[in-house]
Design a protein around this motif. Structure first.
Motif, PDB file in Angstrom:
ATOM      1  N   LEU A 184       0.828  -1.201   0.000  1.00  0.00           N
ATOM      2  CA  LEU A 184       0.000   0.000   0.000  1.00  0.00           C
ATOM      3  C   LEU A 184       0.865   1.255   0.000  1.00  0.00           C
ATOM      4  CD1 LEU A 184      -2.908   1.146   0.214  1.00  0.00           C
ATOM      5  CD2 LEU A 184      -2.620   1.112   2.708  1.00  0.00           C
ATOM      6  N   THR A 185       1.958   1.221   0.756  1.00  0.00           N
ATOM      7  CA  THR A 185       2.875   2.361   0.778  1.00  0.00           C
ATOM      8  C   THR A 185       3.499   2.576  -0.592  1.00  0.00           C
ATOM      9  OG1 THR A 185       3.384   1.935   3.111  1.00  0.00           O
ATOM     10  CG2 THR A 185       4.908   3.347   1.892  1.00  0.00           C
ATOM     11  N   PHE A 186       3.929   1.499  -1.217  1.00  0.00           N
ATOM     12  CA  PHE A 186       4.512   1.605  -2.557  1.00  0.00           C
ATOM     13  C   PHE A 186       3.525   2.220  -3.544  1.00  0.00           C
ATOM     14  CE2 PHE A 186       4.430  -0.465  -6.744  1.00  0.00           C
ATOM     15  CZ  PHE A 186       5.568   0.092  -7.300  1.00  0.00           C
ATOM     16  N   LEU A 187       2.281   1.704  -3.545  1.00  0.00           N
ATOM     17  CA  LEU A 187       1.279   2.227  -4.471  1.00  0.00           C
ATOM     18  C   LEU A 187       0.924   3.676  -4.152  1.00  0.00           C
ATOM     19  CD1 LEU A 187      -1.133  -0.832  -4.824  1.00  0.00           C
ATOM     20  CD2 LEU A 187       0.417   0.101  -6.567  1.00  0.00           C
ATOM     21  N   GLY A 188       0.813   3.977  -2.862  1.00  0.00           N
ATOM     22  CA  GLY A 188       0.479   5.338  -2.456  1.00  0.00           C
ATOM     23  C   GLY A 188       1.554   6.325  -2.860  1.00  0.00           C
ATOM     24  N   VAL A 189       2.810   5.971  -2.645  1.00  0.00           N
ATOM     25  CA  VAL A 189       3.916   6.857  -3.019  1.00  0.00           C
ATOM     26  C   VAL A 189       3.958   7.035  -4.533  1.00  0.00           C
ATOM     27  CG1 VAL A 189       6.441   7.002  -3.140  1.00  0.00           C
ATOM     28  CG2 VAL A 189       5.314   6.460  -0.973  1.00  0.00           C
ATOM     29  N   ASP A 190       3.749   5.957  -5.275  1.00  0.00           N
ATOM     30  CA  ASP A 190       3.787   6.066  -6.724  1.00  0.00           C
ATOM     31  C   ASP A 190       2.630   6.926  -7.250  1.00  0.00           C
ATOM     32  OD1 ASP A 190       5.614   4.933  -8.798  1.00  0.00           O
ATOM     33  OD2 ASP A 190       3.717   4.324  -9.712  1.00  0.00           O
ATOM     34  N   PHE A 191       1.459   6.785  -6.630  1.00  0.00           N
ATOM     35  CA  PHE A 191       0.302   7.604  -7.003  1.00  0.00           C
ATOM     36  C   PHE A 191       0.567   9.079  -6.705  1.00  0.00           C
ATOM     37  CE2 PHE A 191      -3.834   9.516  -5.807  1.00  0.00           C
ATOM     38  CZ  PHE A 191      -4.522   9.340  -7.000  1.00  0.00           C
ATOM     39  N   CYS A 192       1.094   9.355  -5.525  1.00  0.00           N
ATOM     40  CA  CYS A 192       1.415  10.742  -5.166  1.00  0.00           C
ATOM     41  C   CYS A 192       2.526  11.302  -6.049  1.00  0.00           C
ATOM     42  CB  CYS A 192       1.815  10.832  -3.695  1.00  0.00           C
ATOM     43  SG  CYS A 192       0.458  10.512  -2.543  1.00  0.00           S
ATOM     44  N   PHE A 193       3.491  10.442  -6.409  1.00  0.00           N
ATOM     45  CA  PHE A 193       4.552  10.908  -7.303  1.00  0.00           C
ATOM     46  C   PHE A 193       3.971  11.356  -8.630  1.00  0.00           C
ATOM     47  CE2 PHE A 193       7.545  10.482 -10.736  1.00  0.00           C
ATOM     48  CZ  PHE A 193       8.693  11.064 -10.234  1.00  0.00           C
ATOM     49  N   TYR A 194       3.019  10.602  -9.154  1.00  0.00           N
ATOM     50  CA  TYR A 194       2.405  10.979 -10.428  1.00  0.00           C
ATOM     51  C   TYR A 194       1.847  12.394 -10.358  1.00  0.00           C
ATOM     52  CZ  TYR A 194      -0.981  11.329 -14.189  1.00  0.00           C
ATOM     53  OH  TYR A 194      -1.709  11.777 -15.278  1.00  0.00           O
ATOM     54  N   TRP A 195       1.080  12.701  -9.300  1.00  0.00           N
ATOM     55  CA  TRP A 195       0.456  14.021  -9.204  1.00  0.00           C
ATOM     56  C   TRP A 195       1.484  15.099  -8.872  1.00  0.00           C
ATOM     57  CZ3 TRP A 195      -3.774  14.768 -11.601  1.00  0.00           C
ATOM     58  CH2 TRP A 195      -4.673  13.713 -11.771  1.00  0.00           C
ATOM     59  N   MET A 196       2.483  14.757  -8.085  1.00  0.00           N
ATOM     60  CA  MET A 196       3.555  15.714  -7.824  1.00  0.00           C
ATOM     61  C   MET A 196       4.292  16.049  -9.120  1.00  0.00           C
ATOM     62  SD  MET A 196       7.104  15.925  -7.603  1.00  0.00           S
ATOM     63  CE  MET A 196       7.671  14.247  -7.289  1.00  0.00           C
ATOM     64  N   HIS A 197       4.579  15.017  -9.909  1.00  0.00           N
ATOM     65  CA  HIS A 197       5.312  15.215 -11.153  1.00  0.00           C
ATOM     66  C   HIS A 197       4.466  15.993 -12.160  1.00  0.00           C
ATOM     67  CE1 HIS A 197       8.123  13.133 -14.299  1.00  0.00           C
ATOM     68  NE2 HIS A 197       8.333  14.440 -14.209  1.00  0.00           N
ATOM     69  N   ARG A 198       3.193  15.676 -12.209  1.00  0.00           N
ATOM     70  CA  ARG A 198       2.302  16.408 -13.118  1.00  0.00           C
ATOM     71  C   ARG A 198       2.225  17.880 -12.713  1.00  0.00           C
ATOM     72  NH1 ARG A 198      -3.147  13.903 -15.742  1.00  0.00           N
ATOM     73  NH2 ARG A 198      -3.782  15.741 -16.957  1.00  0.00           N
ATOM     74  N   ALA A 199       2.113  18.128 -11.417  1.00  0.00           N
ATOM     75  CA  ALA A 199       2.099  19.516 -10.933  1.00  0.00           C
ATOM     76  C   ALA A 199       3.422  20.213 -11.228  1.00  0.00           C
ATOM     77  CB  ALA A 199       1.823  19.542  -9.433  1.00  0.00           C
ATOM     78  N   SER A 200       4.521  19.464 -11.210  1.00  0.00           N
ATOM     79  CA  SER A 200       5.825  20.054 -11.476  1.00  0.00           C
ATOM     80  C   SER A 200       5.962  20.538 -12.913  1.00  0.00           C
ATOM     81  CB  SER A 200       6.935  19.037 -11.174  1.00  0.00           C
ATOM     82  OG  SER A 200       6.975  18.734  -9.795  1.00  0.00           O
ATOM     83  N   HIS A 201       5.056  20.091 -13.773  1.00  0.00           N
ATOM     84  CA  HIS A 201       5.042  20.569 -15.155  1.00  0.00           C
ATOM     85  C   HIS A 201       3.935  21.577 -15.420  1.00  0.00           C
ATOM     86  CE1 HIS A 201       7.947  17.815 -17.169  1.00  0.00           C
ATOM     87  NE2 HIS A 201       7.758  17.141 -16.055  1.00  0.00           N
ATOM     88  N   ARG A 202       2.908  21.574 -14.599  1.00  0.00           N
ATOM     89  CA  ARG A 202       1.733  22.405 -14.880  1.00  0.00           C
ATOM     90  C   ARG A 202       1.547  23.557 -13.910  1.00  0.00           C
ATOM     91  NH1 ARG A 202       1.265  22.946 -19.138  1.00  0.00           N
ATOM     92  NH2 ARG A 202      -0.883  23.654 -18.982  1.00  0.00           N
ATOM     93  N   ILE A 203       2.343  23.623 -12.866  1.00  0.00           N
ATOM     94  CA  ILE A 203       2.313  24.741 -11.913  1.00  0.00           C
ATOM     95  C   ILE A 203       3.700  25.374 -11.924  1.00  0.00           C
ATOM     96  CG2 ILE A 203       2.074  25.399  -9.487  1.00  0.00           C
ATOM     97  CD1 ILE A 203       0.081  23.093  -9.174  1.00  0.00           C
ATOM     98  N   ARG A 204       3.734  26.650 -12.230  1.00  0.00           N
ATOM     99  CA  ARG A 204       5.023  27.253 -12.533  1.00  0.00           C
ATOM    100  C   ARG A 204       5.981  27.264 -11.349  1.00  0.00           C
ATOM    101  NH1 ARG A 204       6.207  33.046 -15.553  1.00  0.00           N
ATOM    102  NH2 ARG A 204       8.407  32.600 -16.026  1.00  0.00           N
ATOM    103  N   TRP A 205       5.466  27.436 -10.135  1.00  0.00           N
ATOM    104  CA  TRP A 205       6.353  27.444  -8.970  1.00  0.00           C
ATOM    105  C   TRP A 205       7.114  26.124  -8.869  1.00  0.00           C
ATOM    106  CZ3 TRP A 205       9.098  30.065  -5.762  1.00  0.00           C
ATOM    107  CH2 TRP A 205       9.544  29.483  -4.574  1.00  0.00           C
ATOM    108  N   PHE A 206       6.410  25.012  -9.099  1.00  0.00           N
ATOM    109  CA  PHE A 206       7.072  23.715  -9.041  1.00  0.00           C
ATOM    110  C   PHE A 206       7.967  23.500 -10.268  1.00  0.00           C
ATOM    111  CE2 PHE A 206       3.191  22.689  -6.409  1.00  0.00           C
ATOM    112  CZ  PHE A 206       3.871  22.656  -5.208  1.00  0.00           C
ATOM    113  N   TRP A 207       7.518  24.000 -11.416  1.00  0.00           N
ATOM    114  CA  TRP A 207       8.339  23.871 -12.623  1.00  0.00           C
ATOM    115  C   TRP A 207       9.675  24.599 -12.468  1.00  0.00           C
ATOM    116  CZ3 TRP A 207       9.388  21.141 -16.659  1.00  0.00           C
ATOM    117  CH2 TRP A 207      10.143  21.687 -17.695  1.00  0.00           C
ATOM    118  N   ALA A 208       9.706  25.696 -11.719  1.00  0.00           N
ATOM    119  CA  ALA A 208      10.927  26.473 -11.545  1.00  0.00           C
ATOM    120  C   ALA A 208      12.047  25.609 -10.988  1.00  0.00           C
ATOM    121  CB  ALA A 208      10.662  27.674 -10.632  1.00  0.00           C
ATOM    122  N   ALA A 209      11.704  24.615 -10.173  1.00  0.00           N
ATOM    123  CA  ALA A 209      12.718  23.689  -9.657  1.00  0.00           C
ATOM    124  C   ALA A 209      12.944  22.517 -10.606  1.00  0.00           C
ATOM    125  CB  ALA A 209      12.306  23.175  -8.281  1.00  0.00           C
TER     126      ALA A 209
END
Length: 324
Positions: free
Chosen positions: A112-137
């Motif tokens: 469950l931890t593995f799946l949860g982290v991978d799911f959260c990574f997907y949304w974190m990574h997507r936000a890192s491309h679609r939200i400029r503050w996160f994209w800056a890093a």
């Protein structure tokens, strides 16, 4: 035997334990960071093997850039090491203190931890491309025009200050131990190192369907119009399939790597900060405060209407690989 004991046993067998014992009192590494310490020599060895295979092809390998990529990775690991304990960890501890469930570590909760982290990574990574503050890093990871193992090390030293670790906090609130979260995250990043290469073609169909592979990740780093903003997955590619962001690598369209507006300098400090500079320059332009603040959470290509902040926002030409 705890995970720390197992990791220390690896150091014993590799002959690195004396060096570790000398450094440990100064570093105070947790299990997540210890995984990175152990994995780094493996990364270097694999990158060297790849380098010997492709060093004569300037489209695939540039020696100076490869060294620069590892320097960028070292800066990232250093700031994580120095500041994660005082910035992120207290927040995780607070969330875990008020957790909804008391969960013991079992095979089920581990999965469950593995799946949860991978799911959260997907949304974190997507936000890192679609939200400029996160994209800056995140932009530094995409600014290379080559795809090789050293590219995986091309990370931003500002990541810990950028706050993308907040995407994993719901897991601690649910009742997953932050130590487990950190370990799953570290192992995911270790896996992702190995998908940054052009030397591995398509894998068997069932692997390509389920896992993020070199083929899928080459698409993610492509600046081709059809590849921009695709394939955000970490270990698994199923989230992209579920949420409509998956694109297969086309045999007739090899990826063109890099960002659509190249960085003007290879200076490490410029690579780390250029998008922050552009972001705050855009925010400094005259206009209403709320409209100026919009640059923080809008996609990077978003522009305020000129000259008086009236009307609807319009888009400019995308400024990077993944059309944030």
């Amino acid at each position: 035997m705890t995970l720390t004991d197992m990791l220390l046993a690896v150091l014993d067998r590799s002959g690195l334990r004396p060096a570790w014992d000398a450094l440990a009192p100064w570093l105070a590494l947790d299990e997540r960071q210890l995984i990175f310490v152990i994995a780094t020599p493996v990364f270097i060895a694999v990158a060297l093997w790849e380098y010997l295979r492709i060093r004569h092809n300037p489209a695939l390998m540039d020696t100076r850039e490869a060294v620069r990529n590892f320097a960028l990775g070292a800066g990232y690991q250093l700031t994580e090491l120095l500041f994660a304990g005082i910035i992120a960890f207290p927040v995780y501890a607070l969330c875990y203190h008020y957790r909804l469930l008391d969960l013991e570590l079992t095979w089920f909760t581990g999965a469950l931890t593995f799946l949860g982290v991978d799911f959260c990574f997907y949304w974190m990574h997507r936000a890192s491309h679609r939200i400029r503050w996160f994209w800056a890093a995140h932009v530094v990871h995409h600014s290379s025009e080559r795809m090789n193992f050293s590219t995986a090390m091309r990370q931003n030293a500002t990541n810990i200050f950028n706050g993308n670790w907040v995407f994993y906090l719901p897991l601690a609130l649910l009742g997953l131990n932050p130590v487990w979260i950190g370990i799953a995250y570290a192992l995911s990043l270790v896996y992702q190192f190995f998908i940054h290469t052009t030397l591995v073609g398509r894998l068997p169909a069932w692997i390509e369907w389920l896992f993020n592979t070199p083929s899928h990740h080459r698409v993610h780093h492509g600046r081709n119009p059809g590849y921009i903003d695709r394939n955000y997955g970490g270990t698994l590619i199923v989230w992209d399939r579920l949420f409509g962001s998956f694109v297969d690598e086309a045999a007739t369209e090899p990826p063109e790597y890099g960002i659509t507006r190249p960085v003007p300098s290879n200076n490490l400090f410029v690579l780390w900060t250029h998008e922050y500079v552009d972001l705050f320059r855009d925010m400094a332009r005259p206009g209403r405060l709320w409209s100026r603040l919009n640059h923080l959470w809008q996609p990077p290509e978003w522009e305020r209407p000129a000259p008086d902040d009236s009307g609807n926002p319009h888009a400019r030409t995308p400024v990077h690989t993944d059309q944030p």
